[in-house]
Design a protein around this motif. Structure first.
Motif, PDB file in Angstrom:
ATOM      1  N   ASN A   1       6.923  -0.914   7.533  1.00 28.51           N
ATOM      2  CA  ASN A   1       6.464   0.457   7.351  1.00 28.51           C
ATOM      3  C   ASN A   1       7.621   1.240   6.737  1.00 28.51           C
TER       4      ASN A   1
ATOM      5  N   ASP B   1       0.859  -1.187   0.000  1.00 31.14           N
ATOM      6  CA  ASP B   1       0.000   0.000   0.000  1.00 31.14           C
ATOM      7  C   ASP B   1       0.891   1.231   0.000  1.00 31.14           C
TER       8      ASP B   1
ATOM      9  N   GLN C   1       0.021   4.337  -0.314  1.00 36.33           N
ATOM     10  CA  GLN C   1      -0.557   5.475   0.395  1.00 36.33           C
ATOM     11  C   GLN C   1      -0.207   5.453   1.874  1.00 36.33           C
ATOM     12  N   THR C   2      -0.190   4.271   2.488  1.00 39.87           N
ATOM     13  CA  THR C   2       0.191   4.160   3.898  1.00 39.87           C
ATOM     14  C   THR C   2       1.669   3.796   4.043  1.00 39.87           C
ATOM     15  N   GLU C   3       2.336   3.578   2.910  1.00 44.38           N
ATOM     16  CA  GLU C   3       3.749   3.197   2.880  1.00 44.38           C
ATOM     17  C   GLU C   3       4.007   1.939   3.708  1.00 44.38           C
ATOM     18  N   THR C   4       3.133   0.947   3.522  1.00 41.54           N
ATOM     19  CA  THR C   4       3.217  -0.304   4.265  1.00 41.54           C
ATOM     20  C   THR C   4       3.212  -1.497   3.317  1.00 41.54           C
TER      21      THR C   4
END
Length: 178
Positions: free
Chosen positions: A146, A116, A118-121
């Motif tokens: 993360n 993801d 957008q969440t940098e995960t």
């Protein structure tokens, strides 16, 4: 494209996994994120809209971007704002390989990979195996990275454990098994 967007193009999570496993930092091939992404598969079903609609590749999926080489049974790629926002990979298993700037490499396999941007995960699940030859290994049921914080968290499945082996500097590649 902004440098931030370019750096989030595709799966630099291998960088984090290398960092988590190694006593000394190693960096994923930094030029890879600026390379074109080539995808091949038996079938594809894509929306050309830039609204988060899926572009699904199935059957013998291969994604190559620079030295990054991903193999999966299925890839669900989402775009928004002109950039890739999320990639969900599944397979039996998903396999990833990437060279590192220091001349090393990293190999990973998992049942599923959810990246993801957008969440940098990045979440690896299902018999996760990560190997950085000559540096170490990590395996377990679930490993979460993360990218914003550099934090790596792992756990076993159904009461299992996460296993990590960090090799001493100068270890031979064959010592990476865990």
């Amino acid at each position: 494209m902004s440098p931030r967007a370019a750096s989030r193009r595709f799966l630099p999570a291998t960088l984090a996994l290398a960092l988590a496993m190694a006593a000394a930092p190693a960096w994923a091939k930094s030029g890879d994120r600026n390379q074109p992404m080539d995808l091949t598969s038996n079938t594809q079903d894509c929306s050309l809209a830039d609204d988060g609609s899926p572009c699904v590749f199935t059957g013998n999926v291969r994604i190559v971007q620079g030295t990054l080489d991903v193999r999966a049974a299925r890839a669900d790629v989402r775009r928004g704002g002109g950039d890739i926002t999320r990639i969900i990979l599944s397979g039996s298993p998903v396999r990833l390989k990437q060279d590192l700037d220091d001349g090393g490499s990293i190999n990973a396999s998992a049942g599923n990979v959810d990246y993801d941007l957008q969440t940098e995960t990045v979440v690896f699940t299902g018999d996760v195996e990560l190997d950085q030859p000559g540096r170490g290994t990590m395996s377990g049921g679930r490993i979460v990275y993360n990218m914003a914080t550099g934090r790596v968290q792992g756990g076993g499945e159904q009461g299992g454990q996460i296993r990590t082996r960090i090799l001493p500097k100068g270890a031979k590649p064959g010592q990476g098994g865990g």
